[in-house]
Every structure is written in structure tokens, then in C-alpha cells.
Design a protein around this motif. Structure first.
Motif, mmCIF file in Angstrom:
data_model
loop_
_atom_site.group_PDB
_atom_site.id
_atom_site.type_symbol
_atom_site.label_atom_id
_atom_site.label_comp_id
_atom_site.label_asym_id
_atom_site.label_seq_id
_atom_site.Cartn_x
_atom_site.Cartn_y
_atom_site.Cartn_z
ATOM 1 N N MET A 1 0.839 -0.936 -0.464
ATOM 2 C CA MET A 1 0.370 -0.397 0.022
ATOM 3 C C MET A 1 0.896 1.336 -0.370
ATOM 4 O O MET A 1 2.094 1.536 0.725
ATOM 5 C CB MET A 1 -0.879 -0.381 1.360
ATOM 6 N N GLU A 2 -0.049 2.177 -0.505
ATOM 7 C CA GLU A 2 0.980 3.473 -0.945
ATOM 8 C C GLU A 2 1.005 4.194 0.838
ATOM 9 O O GLU A 2 0.032 4.564 0.926
ATOM 10 C CB GLU A 2 0.930 4.066 -2.310
ATOM 11 N N GLN A 3 2.300 4.834 0.209
ATOM 12 C CA GLN A 3 2.570 5.356 2.110
ATOM 13 C C GLN A 3 2.003 7.135 2.050
ATOM 14 O O GLN A 3 2.222 8.010 0.797
ATOM 15 C CB GLN A 3 4.507 5.346 2.505
ATOM 16 N N LEU A 4 0.763 7.687 2.463
ATOM 17 C CA LEU A 4 0.781 8.572 2.831
ATOM 18 C C LEU A 4 2.048 10.084 3.362
ATOM 19 O O LEU A 4 2.186 9.534 4.271
ATOM 20 C CB LEU A 4 -0.540 9.099 3.260
ATOM 21 N N ASN A 5 1.804 11.076 2.252
ATOM 22 C CA ASN A 5 2.828 11.979 2.702
ATOM 23 C C ASN A 5 2.125 12.287 4.082
ATOM 24 O O ASN A 5 1.209 12.744 3.797
ATOM 25 C CB ASN A 5 3.516 12.364 1.881
ATOM 26 N N SER A 6 2.605 13.484 4.770
ATOM 27 C CA SER A 6 2.721 14.541 5.434
ATOM 28 C C SER A 6 2.041 15.399 6.124
ATOM 29 O O SER A 6 0.105 15.404 6.327
ATOM 30 C CB SER A 6 3.947 14.830 6.730
ATOM 31 N N GLU A 7 1.455 16.061 4.045
ATOM 32 C CA GLU A 7 0.575 16.407 3.705
ATOM 33 C C GLU A 7 -1.053 15.802 3.708
ATOM 34 O O GLU A 7 -1.715 16.476 3.778
ATOM 35 C CB GLU A 7 1.079 17.310 2.766
ATOM 36 N N GLU A 8 -0.999 14.906 2.701
ATOM 37 C CA GLU A 8 -1.655 14.124 2.440
ATOM 38 C C GLU A 8 -2.483 13.873 3.953
ATOM 39 O O GLU A 8 -4.243 13.795 4.557
ATOM 40 C CB GLU A 8 -1.938 12.941 1.170
ATOM 41 N N GLN A 9 -1.699 13.414 5.261
ATOM 42 C CA GLN A 9 -2.172 12.836 6.572
ATOM 43 C C GLN A 9 -2.808 14.145 7.061
ATOM 44 O O GLN A 9 -3.960 14.022 7.635
ATOM 45 C CB GLN A 9 -1.534 11.843 7.112
ATOM 46 N N VAL A 10 -2.198 15.127 6.884
ATOM 47 C CA VAL A 10 -3.564 15.880 7.550
ATOM 48 C C VAL A 10 -4.701 16.752 7.185
ATOM 49 O O VAL A 10 -5.729 16.760 7.908
ATOM 50 C CB VAL A 10 -2.380 17.669 7.197
ATOM 51 N N ILE A 11 -4.870 16.192 5.882
ATOM 52 C CA ILE A 11 -5.507 16.904 4.862
ATOM 53 C C ILE A 11 -6.899 15.952 5.399
ATOM 54 O O ILE A 11 -7.802 15.642 5.882
ATOM 55 C CB ILE A 11 -5.613 16.465 3.629
ATOM 56 N N ILE A 12 -6.853 14.416 5.035
ATOM 57 C CA ILE A 12 -7.429 13.261 6.804
ATOM 58 C C ILE A 12 -8.558 13.536 7.149
ATOM 59 O O ILE A 12 -9.436 13.173 7.393
ATOM 60 C CB ILE A 12 -6.414 12.113 5.304
ATOM 61 N N GLU A 13 -7.025 13.570 7.996
ATOM 62 C CA GLU A 13 -7.501 13.862 9.485
ATOM 63 C C GLU A 13 -8.070 15.459 9.474
ATOM 64 O O GLU A 13 -9.461 15.261 10.454
ATOM 65 C CB GLU A 13 -6.460 14.507 10.585
ATOM 66 N N GLU A 14 -7.970 16.309 8.802
ATOM 67 C CA GLU A 14 -9.020 17.692 8.700
ATOM 68 C C GLU A 14 -10.371 16.566 8.272
ATOM 69 O O GLU A 14 -10.984 17.230 8.649
ATOM 70 C CB GLU A 14 -8.293 17.979 8.220
ATOM 71 N N ILE A 15 -10.223 16.353 7.432
ATOM 72 C CA ILE A 15 -11.762 15.970 7.326
ATOM 73 C C ILE A 15 -12.670 15.326 7.827
ATOM 74 O O ILE A 15 -13.873 14.906 8.378
ATOM 75 C CB ILE A 15 -11.275 15.233 5.980
ATOM 76 N N ASN A 16 -11.146 14.032 8.631
ATOM 77 C CA ASN A 16 -12.232 12.964 9.551
ATOM 78 C C ASN A 16 -13.071 13.658 10.469
ATOM 79 O O ASN A 16 -14.342 13.662 11.124
ATOM 80 C CB ASN A 16 -10.943 12.228 10.038
ATOM 81 N N HIS A 17 -12.159 15.159 10.788
ATOM 82 C CA HIS A 17 -12.298 15.742 12.597
ATOM 83 C C HIS A 17 -13.578 17.095 11.551
ATOM 84 O O HIS A 17 -14.970 16.758 12.344
ATOM 85 C CB HIS A 17 -10.993 16.675 12.209
ATOM 86 N N SER A 18 -13.917 17.135 10.301
ATOM 87 C CA SER A 18 -14.644 18.413 10.143
ATOM 88 C C SER A 18 -16.421 17.031 10.602
ATOM 89 O O SER A 18 -17.174 17.853 10.455
ATOM 90 C CB SER A 18 -14.647 18.519 9.151
ATOM 91 N N GLU A 19 -15.953 15.459 9.386
ATOM 92 C CA GLU A 19 -17.051 15.225 9.245
ATOM 93 C C GLU A 19 -17.355 15.022 10.609
ATOM 94 O O GLU A 19 -18.815 14.898 11.859
ATOM 95 C CB GLU A 19 -16.737 13.792 9.070
ATOM 96 N N HIS A 20 -16.634 14.234 12.478
ATOM 97 C CA HIS A 20 -17.171 14.462 13.763
ATOM 98 C C HIS A 20 -17.827 15.225 13.888
ATOM 99 O O HIS A 20 -18.416 15.466 14.844
ATOM 100 C CB HIS A 20 -16.089 14.029 14.202
ATOM 101 N N THR A 21 -16.992 16.559 13.694
ATOM 102 C CA THR A 21 -18.090 18.085 14.193
ATOM 103 C C THR A 21 -18.672 17.867 14.164
ATOM 104 O O THR A 21 -20.353 18.326 14.374
ATOM 105 C CB THR A 21 -16.918 18.762 13.989
ATOM 106 N N GLU A 22 -19.243 17.883 12.729
ATOM 107 C CA GLU A 22 -20.789 18.119 11.619
ATOM 108 C C GLU A 22 -21.921 16.957 12.407
ATOM 109 O O GLU A 22 -22.850 17.094 13.091
ATOM 110 C CB GLU A 22 -20.697 17.936 10.237
ATOM 111 N N ILE A 23 -21.353 15.361 12.646
ATOM 112 C CA ILE A 23 -22.508 14.255 13.694
ATOM 113 C C ILE A 23 -22.971 15.529 15.005
ATOM 114 O O ILE A 23 -23.538 15.504 15.168
ATOM 115 C CB ILE A 23 -21.313 13.285 13.155
#
Ligand SMILES: CC(C)(COP(=O)(O)OP(=O)(O)OC[C@H]1O[C@@H](n2cnc3c(N)ncnc32)[C@H](O)[C@@H]1O)[C@@H](O)C(=O)NCCC(=O)NCCS
Ligand SMILES: Nc1ncnc2c1ncn2[C@@H]1O[C@H](COP(=O)(O)OP(=O)(O)OP(=O)(O)O)[C@@H](O)[C@H]1O
Length: 308
Positions: A1-23
Motif C-alpha cells: 500500500m502506498e504510504q501517505l505523505n505528511s501533507e496528505e495525512q493532515v488533509i485526511i485528519e481534517e476531513i475526519n475531524h470535520s465529519e465528526h464535528t458535523e455529527i
């Protein structure tokens, strides 16, 4: 599996966080509604405690578990353990608070056809057991006095001809109104549609005053149309139906008490729910064919086991 770079990881975390906040936000908006639903459920079940237990064999503890599971279900995945504990405690306080406050109250319903003896039994409850009585016939008289909202609606619907002296502002001539509505089922239902909501409002006010301000445990409702009204049936327990088998006896008793003619009494009997249906729907049936003493003896024998 392709490793995510740190920038991509931050983006994914932000998406997760915003979904969590919406819920979270949706959950917090829903929560007051959930609490309101819980309160309503508890009030309904507690006002109807014994009947609910008897019919469905469910105790408050099952209700509590069901409501808590529902609570957990709607918050599943979204809240941490601490949040769940807080909600558990809130649920517990609401259920036992309402149970303590409302669960002790018992609303006893008395019904039956015209002249069957409802007022006589209600009088016994009031004089000998010191239980306050809500008399629906009396309320129906009070709410149609000149100046009251029901008065206006009745005049609008049935015209000035049902007023004493046929003049606006004069009291309703009950005999004239009775002649109109008991000859025509449609008109009787229209009159009930006008008076019902004002009668319920007064009943609710009286229950509040008797059971929650004066803190009496019992209240009796004397309601000729207890089953026809649909709502009262749910809150009263036990429901006592008084029956007189002989129509001649009913006519004789009502004639002696009021100025009604045989024809007028028969019209009222015809317009009411049949005794057989009322008997099926009630918890206690009392036959009032013999003396008043026998009527009261049956109340003493049959009613007390139903009181909390
Ligand atoms: C038709 C009205 C004006 C007749 O007044 P009247 O003074 O002659 O009778 P009163 O109110 O004392 O009632 C005597 C008995 O009549 C019977 N009765 C009264 N209203 C109704 C009705 N809508 N349907 C069937 N029977 C009725 C009941 O057995 C009652 O106990 C009056 O009864 C009325 O306004 N009825 C509609 C309000 C109502 O639903 N009352 C019942 C309260 S649960
Ligand atoms: N067992 C009885 N024997 C003789 N008379 C009775 C008996 N029970 C009641 N009565 C009388 O019959 C009349 C009707 O009784 P009561 O007023 O209690 O009936 P009700 O169901 O409240 O009537 P309504 O539907 O008109 O309000 C009263 O005059 C009452 O005194």
C-alpha cells in the motif's frame, strides 16, 4: 500500500475531524428533542401507570432500559464514554423524577348513560372519601357562559335562536340547544367539536390544581362521554361504568330529577354509546338496578383494590 505523505495525512485528519464535528452538531441539536420525547413518554406512562402495567405487563424498569438503549443507539460511535455516562445519569434523573412526581397520581373515571348514577357515586367519593370530583357536565355549563369563547362559537354555528330571548349576550337556552342537537347527530357532533377542547382545557387545569398544587393523590372525573372523548379513556384508571338495565327505570329517575320528557330522555339515550360497548372498555362495571345503598356497597367492594 502506498504510504501517505505528511501533507496528505493532515488533509485526511481534517476531513475526519470535520465529519465528526458535523455529527456532533446534529447530535446536540437532536438531543433536546430526544429528552422532550423521553419526558412525554414518562408522563404518559406514569399518568397511566397501572393500566399500562396491566395491559402490557411492562414496568418502569423496562421502559428505563429501552430508553437507555435508544439513547446509546443514537449516540453510538459519536460520543466518548464520559458523555454516555452523563447521558445515562440525565435519563435516570428524568425517569425517576417524573415517576416520583406524577406516578403517585391516580385519576379515577366514572361514566355511564344518562341518569345511571354517576353523580351519586361521585358524591360518595367526595363526601366519604374526601376525593375531589371534576364534573364534566358542570364544566360544559361553565364554558358556554356569555363572554366565553365557546359561547361565541356556538352562537356563530347555531344562531341566535338558541339564546334566551334570542338576543346576543343573553345566556344559552340549554333546552333549545338540546332540542336542536339531540334531534340531529351531525349537529350534536358539531357542538361537541366546539366544546370538547374547552372542556379538556378545564379538566387539565383542575387536575393540575388538585394533584400538583394541592398535592392530592386521587381525583375523580365524572364524564358521561368518557369513551366518546377518546382522550380521557387513556388517562383514567380504573374506569368505572355504571349501568341500569331497565330503560323504564332510567326514564323514571331522570324524569324525577329533571324536567325532561320521556321523548327527550330517549333521544339522549339513543345518542350515547351503547352500554355493552362501554362495559367491554371499562375496568369496573357497577349495576345500579337496585337501591342507592346497593350501588355504594358495590363501589366499596369493587373499587378499592384498583387504587394504588
Ligand atoms: C346539549 C346541552 C346544552 C344540554 O344541556 P342540559 O342542561 O339539558 O343537560 P346537561 O348538560 O346537564 O347533561 C345531562 C346529560 O345529558 C347527556 N349529554 C350531554 N351532552 C351530551 C352529548 N353531547 N351527547 C350525548 N349525551 C349528552 C349526559 O348524559 C349528561 O349527563 C349540554 O349537555 C351540552 O352542552 N352538551 C355538549 C357538551 C358535552 O359534551 N357535555 C358532556 C361533557 S363530557
Ligand atoms: N339506585 C338508585 N335508586 C333510586 N334512585 C337512584 C339510584 N341511583 C341514582 N338514583 C337517582 O337517579 C337520578 C340520577 O342519578 P345521578 O344524577 O347520579 O345520575 P347521572 O348518571 O349523574 O345522571 P346524568 O347523566 O344526567 O348526569 C338522581 O336523582 C339519583 O338520586
Amino acid at each position: 500500500m502506498e504510504q501517505l505523505n505528511s501533507e496528505e495525512q493532515v488533509i485526511i485528519e481534517e476531513i475526519n475531524h470535520s465529519e465528526h464535528t458535523e455529527i456532533h452538531i446534529i447530535e446536540y441539536i437532536c438531543y433536546p428533542f430526544y429528552l422532550a420525547l423521553l419526558c412525554l413518554l414518562c408522563i404518559l406512562i406514569n399518568l397511566n401507570k397501572r393500566k399500562f402495567r396491566r395491559r402490557y405487563r411492562v414496568d418502569e424498569i423496562f421502559l428505563f432500559i429501552a430508553v437507555y438503549l435508544f439513547n446509546v443507539l443514537i449516540t453510538w460511535n459519536f460520543f466518548d464514554f464520559f458523555d454516555k455516562i452523563v447521558r445515562f445519569i440525565i435519563t435516570l434523573i428524568i425517569i425517576f423524577g417524573i415517576q416520583h412526581y406524577i406516578g403517585r397520581v391516580q385519576i379515577v373515571g366514572i361514566t355511564g348513560g344518562i341518569g345511571c348514577g354517576k353523580s351519586t357515586v361521585a358524591k360518595y367519593f367526595n363526601e366519604f372519601l374526601k376525593v375531589q370530583v371534576i364534573d364534566c357536565d358542570q364544566i360544559a355549563r361553565d364554558i358556554v357562559e356569555p363572554g366565553k369563547p365557546a359561547y361565541k362559537l356556538i352562537v356563530q354555528r347555531f344562531g341566535l335562536s338558541v339564546l334566551a330571548g334570542q338576543q346576543d349576550g343573553q345566556p344559552i337556552d340549554r333546552q333549545k340547544l338540546a332540542d336542536v342537537v339531540f334531534q340531529d347527530n351531525q349537529k350534536r357532533k358539531q357542538l361537541q367539536a366546539i366544546t370538547n377542547k374547552f372542556i379538556f382545557k378545564e379538566i387539565a387545569k383542575s387536575i393540575w390544581k388538585i394533584c400538583f398544587v394541592q398535592k392530592d393523590q386521587y381525583v375523580v372525573i365524572d364524564a358521561p362521554l368518557l369513551f366518546e372523548s377518546k382522550v380521557l379513556e387513556y388517562f383514567c384508571f380504573p374506569i368505572i361504568t355504571i349501568v341500569v338495565t331497565s330503560q323504564e327505570e332510567i326514564i323514571k329517575r331522570v324524569k324525577e330529577r329533571s324536567g325532561l320528557t320521556e321523548e327527550q330522555i330517549l333521544q339522549r339515550i339513543e345518542s350515547q354509546m351503547k352500554a355493552e360497548i362501554k362495559i367491554k372498555k371499562s375496568d369496573i362495571v357497577i349495576a345500579n338496578d337496585k337501591s342507592e345503598k346497593s350501588l355504594i356497597r358495590q363501589v366499596q367492594e369493587k373499587v378499592f383494590e384498583y387504587l394504588i
